[in-house]
Design a protein around this motif. Structure first.
Motif, PDB file in Angstrom:
ATOM      1  N   LEU A   1       0.827  -1.211   0.000  1.00 30.18           N
ATOM      2  CA  LEU A   1       0.000   0.000   0.000  1.00 30.18           C
ATOM      3  C   LEU A   1       0.857   1.255   0.000  1.00 30.18           C
ATOM      4  O   LEU A   1       0.696   2.134  -0.857  1.00 30.18           O
ATOM      5  N   TRP A   2       1.771   1.349   0.969  1.00 28.89           N
ATOM      6  CA  TRP A   2       2.575   2.565   1.079  1.00 28.89           C
ATOM      7  C   TRP A   2       3.603   2.675  -0.038  1.00 28.89           C
ATOM      8  O   TRP A   2       3.989   3.780  -0.439  1.00 28.89           O
ATOM      9  N   GLY A   3       4.029   1.539  -0.565  1.00 27.87           N
ATOM     10  CA  GLY A   3       4.896   1.588  -1.733  1.00 27.87           C
ATOM     11  C   GLY A   3       4.165   2.169  -2.933  1.00 27.87           C
ATOM     12  O   GLY A   3       4.701   2.989  -3.678  1.00 27.87           O
ATOM     13  N   ALA A   4       2.909   1.738  -3.107  1.00 26.81           N
ATOM     14  CA  ALA A   4       2.108   2.267  -4.215  1.00 26.81           C
ATOM     15  C   ALA A   4       1.838   3.754  -4.024  1.00 26.81           C
ATOM     16  O   ALA A   4       1.887   4.534  -4.987  1.00 26.81           O
ATOM     17  N   VAL A   5       1.564   4.159  -2.789  1.00 28.54           N
ATOM     18  CA  VAL A   5       1.335   5.580  -2.511  1.00 28.54           C
ATOM     19  C   VAL A   5       2.576   6.392  -2.848  1.00 28.54           C
ATOM     20  O   VAL A   5       2.497   7.463  -3.476  1.00 28.54           O
ATOM     21  N   ALA A   6       3.741   5.884  -2.441  1.00 31.64           N
ATOM     22  CA  ALA A   6       4.993   6.582  -2.734  1.00 31.64           C
ATOM     23  C   ALA A   6       5.227   6.679  -4.237  1.00 31.64           C
ATOM     24  O   ALA A   6       5.659   7.724  -4.751  1.00 31.64           O
ATOM     25  N   GLY A   7       4.939   5.599  -4.950  1.00 31.39           N
ATOM     26  CA  GLY A   7       5.139   5.599  -6.390  1.00 31.39           C
ATOM     27  C   GLY A   7       4.231   6.574  -7.111  1.00 31.39           C
ATOM     28  O   GLY A   7       4.668   7.330  -7.985  1.00 31.39           O
ATOM     29  N   VAL A   8       2.948   6.577  -6.738  1.00 32.08           N
ATOM     30  CA  VAL A   8       1.991   7.492  -7.370  1.00 32.08           C
ATOM     31  C   VAL A   8       2.319   8.940  -7.008  1.00 32.08           C
ATOM     32  O   VAL A   8       2.320   9.834  -7.863  1.00 32.08           O
ATOM     33  N   SER A   9       2.615   9.172  -5.727  1.00 30.87           N
ATOM     34  CA  SER A   9       2.923  10.517  -5.272  1.00 30.87           C
ATOM     35  C   SER A   9       4.168  11.064  -5.959  1.00 30.87           C
ATOM     36  O   SER A   9       4.188  12.203  -6.440  1.00 30.87           O
TER      37      SER A   9
ATOM     38  N   CYS B   1       4.335  19.014  -2.998  1.00 34.22           N
ATOM     39  CA  CYS B   1       3.514  18.172  -2.121  1.00 34.22           C
ATOM     40  C   CYS B   1       3.630  16.705  -2.525  1.00 34.22           C
ATOM     41  O   CYS B   1       3.728  15.815  -1.674  1.00 34.22           O
ATOM     42  N   GLY B   2       3.624  16.454  -3.840  1.00 33.50           N
ATOM     43  CA  GLY B   2       3.754  15.086  -4.308  1.00 33.50           C
ATOM     44  C   GLY B   2       5.094  14.483  -3.945  1.00 33.50           C
ATOM     45  O   GLY B   2       5.173  13.340  -3.470  1.00 33.50           O
ATOM     46  N   LEU B   3       6.156  15.246  -4.112  1.00 34.68           N
ATOM     47  CA  LEU B   3       7.490  14.745  -3.785  1.00 34.68           C
ATOM     48  C   LEU B   3       7.667  14.580  -2.279  1.00 34.68           C
ATOM     49  O   LEU B   3       8.336  13.656  -1.814  1.00 34.68           O
ATOM     50  N   GLY B   4       7.063  15.488  -1.513  1.00 34.56           N
ATOM     51  CA  GLY B   4       7.099  15.330  -0.059  1.00 34.56           C
ATOM     52  C   GLY B   4       6.307  14.124   0.393  1.00 34.56           C
ATOM     53  O   GLY B   4       6.597  13.513   1.425  1.00 34.56           O
ATOM     54  N   GLY B   5       5.307  13.751  -0.389  1.00 39.34           N
ATOM     55  CA  GLY B   5       4.493  12.581  -0.056  1.00 39.34           C
ATOM     56  C   GLY B   5       5.289  11.290  -0.065  1.00 39.34           C
ATOM     57  O   GLY B   5       4.924  10.325   0.625  1.00 39.34           O
ATOM     58  N   ILE B   6       6.374  11.258  -0.829  1.00 41.71           N
ATOM     59  CA  ILE B   6       7.217  10.055  -0.843  1.00 41.71           C
ATOM     60  C   ILE B   6       7.798   9.807   0.544  1.00 41.71           C
ATOM     61  O   ILE B   6       7.811   8.683   1.045  1.00 41.71           O
ATOM     62  N   VAL B   7       8.288  10.863   1.167  1.00 44.01           N
ATOM     63  CA  VAL B   7       8.877  10.733   2.507  1.00 44.01           C
ATOM     64  C   VAL B   7       7.812  10.271   3.501  1.00 44.01           C
ATOM     65  O   VAL B   7       8.068   9.407   4.343  1.00 44.01           O
TER      66      VAL B   7
ATOM     67  N   MET C   1      14.433  14.160   8.729  1.00 42.18           N
ATOM     68  CA  MET C   1      14.763  13.479   7.487  1.00 42.18           C
ATOM     69  C   MET C   1      14.186  14.208   6.277  1.00 42.18           C
ATOM     70  O   MET C   1      14.828  14.273   5.215  1.00 42.18           O
ATOM     71  N   SER C   2      12.994  14.771   6.415  1.00 44.99           N
ATOM     72  CA  SER C   2      12.372  15.446   5.268  1.00 44.99           C
ATOM     73  C   SER C   2      13.178  16.674   4.859  1.00 44.99           C
ATOM     74  O   SER C   2      13.383  16.928   3.663  1.00 44.99           O
ATOM     75  N   VAL C   3      13.673  17.418   5.837  1.00 43.65           N
ATOM     76  CA  VAL C   3      14.449  18.616   5.524  1.00 43.65           C
ATOM     77  C   VAL C   3      15.838  18.242   5.001  1.00 43.65           C
ATOM     78  O   VAL C   3      16.333  18.835   4.042  1.00 43.65           O
ATOM     79  N   LEU C   4      16.469  17.264   5.620  1.00 47.18           N
ATOM     80  CA  LEU C   4      17.778  16.831   5.139  1.00 47.18           C
ATOM     81  C   LEU C   4      17.671  16.288   3.716  1.00 47.18           C
ATOM     82  O   LEU C   4      18.551  16.523   2.883  1.00 47.18           O
ATOM     83  N   ASN C   5      16.606  15.569   3.438  1.00 43.01           N
ATOM     84  CA  ASN C   5      16.393  15.035   2.092  1.00 43.01           C
ATOM     85  C   ASN C   5      16.324  16.157   1.058  1.00 43.01           C
ATOM     86  O   ASN C   5      16.834  16.037  -0.058  1.00 43.01           O
ATOM     87  N   ALA C   6      15.713  17.269   1.448  1.00 45.00           N
ATOM     88  CA  ALA C   6      15.553  18.393   0.521  1.00 45.00           C
ATOM     89  C   ALA C   6      16.849  19.154   0.290  1.00 45.00           C
ATOM     90  O   ALA C   6      16.893  20.033  -0.571  1.00 45.00           O
ATOM     91  N   LEU C   7      17.907  18.823   1.012  1.00 46.91           N
ATOM     92  CA  LEU C   7      19.192  19.491   0.821  1.00 46.91           C
ATOM     93  C   LEU C   7      19.990  18.910  -0.340  1.00 46.91           C
ATOM     94  O   LEU C   7      21.102  19.352  -0.615  1.00 46.91           O
TER      95      LEU C   7
END
Length: 325
Positions: A62-70, A155-161, A281-287
């Motif tokens: 489920l969450w893999g599919a959400v990450a992929g779509v997002s 928002c979509g890219l942040g949804g992956i995290v 992690m979300s902020v570090l990822n965006a660096l």
């Protein structure tokens, strides 16, 4: 400390993947490069699954599919935004939403951050904006549509995290495999549609998506590609002299590094039970644009702007603050 190290490792590897994707996007359509790199990334993830293990349960799927779509939606929206507006504004805007959305979700869940942690997160977001801010010589006008599209892309890219964070810890690499397969399907479909609507002219299409500035945004799922911004001049000599071989190597390298970056990010998200792990992690990822612009400076001899240099300094300071908080 381990969370910060994994987050920084993921950001650096993401940046390297984006750099290679940006080089490849100068020779082929960005959406095609992204789709092929995503497909390449399936292989190292399957190797990781065999070595590290993972469980394909219902939640992992489920969450893999959400990450992929997002992630897939975020990439396509980003391409649409950069094709219609100034990258100098829309690129940092997308990066900010990519970083802030998971932070906002964490705060809404009741996560309480220390004073040092709050300051470090704010400084890190400012660093993201400064590093992603680049000159735009295309003369594109800023429109409400472009702003909304860029925000939606972030928002979509942040949804992956968020999806990786919600996945079961024992799922391991299984969640990443599902996400990558879904992304391959979505981006592959988009690439086929674009090829049919715009036959030929791959080089022109590469420049159309933000003046050659789009990197491997979607495969990384990490945010906005800034290679063209960092390296707005002519391609590196190797790419010019051997476009076929160099293109293949760049796409393959992009896909492999991107897959590795996803492993780092997911590992960091599940490295601690501390509620602050998600926003950190979300902020570090965006660096990750730091890795992209530094590589552009080393390989393409592109000069960092004063704003980008300031952003890099602030990013290091914010990382130290997050490690100590």
């Amino acid at each position: 400390m381990i969370t910060v190290l994994l987050g920084l490792a993921g950001a650096v590897v993401y940046g390297a993947a984006d750099f290679l994707g940006g080089l490849a996007s100068r020779r082929a359509r960005p959406v095609s490069v992204t789709a092929v790199a995503a497909a390449v990334g399936v292989a190292p993830l399957l190797v990781g699954l065999a070595l590290l293990g993972g469980r394909f349960g219902s939640e992992a799927a489920l969450w893999g599919a959400v990450a992929g779509v997002s992630g897939g939606a975020g990439v396509l929206l980003l391409y649409a935004a950069l094709a219609t507006g100034p990258m100098s504004v829309l690129s940092p805007l997308t990066a900010v939403f990519t970083a802030v959305v998971p932070v906002a979700v964490a705060l809404l869940r009741g996560t309480v951050l220390s004073a040092l942690g709050i300051v470090a997160l704010v400084v890190a977001v400012v660093a993201v904006v400064l590093v992603a801010a680049v000159p735009d010589r295309g003369g594109a006008r800023l429109t409400a549509r472009g702003v909304v599209t860029a925000a939606a892309a972030g928002c979509g890219l942040g949804g992956i995290v968020l999806a990786y964070d919600a996945s079961p810890p024992d799922a391991g690499v299984a969640t990443l495999v599902v996400a990558r397969v879904v992304q391959v399907v979505l981006l592959g479909t988009a690439a086929v549609v674009v090829a049919r609507l715009r036959p030929g002219g791959a080089a022109h299409d590469a420049g159309a998506a933000g003046g050659g500035a789009v990197g491997s945004v979607g495969t990384a799922g990490g945010g906005v590609g800034s290679v063209g911004a960092a390296g707005g001049g002519a391609p590196v000599g190797a790419v010019r002299s051997r476009p076929g071989r160099a293109l293949v190597l760049a796409v393959v390298g992009c896909g492999v590094l991107d897959a590795l970056a996803n492993v780092f990010i997911q590992a960091g998200l599940h490295s601690s039970d501390d509620p602050s792990t998600l926003p950190v992690m979300s902020v570090l990822n965006a660096l990750y644009p730091i890795g992209t612009v530094v590589l552009a400076g080393v390989v393409l001899r592109e000069r960092l702007t004063a704003l980008q240099t300031t952003g890099i300094v602030l990013a290091f300071g914010a990382s130290v603050g997050l490690a100590l908080s």
